[in-house]
Write a protein that holds these residues in place. Sequence first.
Motif, PDB file in Angstrom:
ATOM      1  N   TYR A 117      -3.413  -7.515  -5.458  1.00 51.26           N
ATOM      2  CA  TYR A 117      -3.112  -6.089  -5.455  1.00 51.26           C
ATOM      3  C   TYR A 117      -2.550  -5.703  -6.816  1.00 51.26           C
ATOM      4  CZ  TYR A 117      -3.849  -4.961  -0.542  1.00 51.26           C
ATOM      5  OH  TYR A 117      -4.416  -4.696   0.675  1.00 51.26           O
ATOM      6  N   GLU A 131      -3.057  -1.209  -4.812  1.00 54.34           N
ATOM      7  CA  GLU A 131      -4.428  -1.203  -4.315  1.00 54.34           C
ATOM      8  C   GLU A 131      -5.015  -2.596  -4.381  1.00 54.34           C
ATOM      9  OE1 GLU A 131      -6.670   1.650  -6.550  1.00 54.34           O
ATOM     10  OE2 GLU A 131      -5.423   3.326  -5.905  1.00 54.34           O
ATOM     11  N   ASP A 132      -5.852  -2.920  -3.414  1.00 50.51           N
ATOM     12  CA  ASP A 132      -6.554  -4.202  -3.346  1.00 50.51           C
ATOM     13  C   ASP A 132      -7.601  -4.224  -4.464  1.00 50.51           C
ATOM     14  OD1 ASP A 132      -8.164  -6.407  -2.705  1.00 50.51           O
ATOM     15  OD2 ASP A 132      -8.223  -5.948  -0.578  1.00 50.51           O
ATOM     16  N   LYS A 185       0.837  -1.208   0.000  1.00 52.12           N
ATOM     17  CA  LYS A 185       0.000   0.000   0.000  1.00 52.12           C
ATOM     18  C   LYS A 185       0.872   1.258   0.000  1.00 52.12           C
ATOM     19  CE  LYS A 185      -4.276  -1.698   2.064  1.00 52.12           C
ATOM     20  NZ  LYS A 185      -5.179  -1.605   3.231  1.00 52.12           N
TER      21      LYS A 185
END
Length: 163
Positions: free
Chosen positions: A158, A138-139, A133
């Motif tokens: 991710y 980003e997930d 992160k």
Amino acid sequence: MFVRTASERDLDAVRDLLVETWHATYDGIYGVARVIEITDDWHSIAALRARLTMPRSEFVLADDGEMIGGMAFASASDDDKTVMLHQLYVRPGQQGRGTGRLLLDEIIASFPEARTVKLEVEEANAGAIAFYKANGFEDVGRTANCGRQDSGIPALIYERQLS
């Protein structure tokens, strides 16, 4: 630490790093026996050797001249637009010192045509998630089979978009 390409002569040291890192990270999640099973399969010398010659891939090490402090392995899609970061591991005693960032930067620089970097990360691996992160990932989803088809290991997916 400096980053360099892995070679055949590094494989024993890379395996040692992976075994140490996996036990430190995953014994509490999967149990010691499962970690041994995974590292004996995924991080065998034969499996590591195969990465050395994989087309459209990079296998790099963080080295201080005395020890391997970290490693990363990634490969590009057929169109070179997506890079899959298969592995990025930093020796537990070296974490938090910028080694992971050096490896990640080298992987990204190695694929100049890439527009996206993807990876899979164990949901319980809070340290790795915080690292990714902090580095712009980003997930974007989940998989039931981290690392390989039918592994049975769930993970988060991710992505990081590149300019």
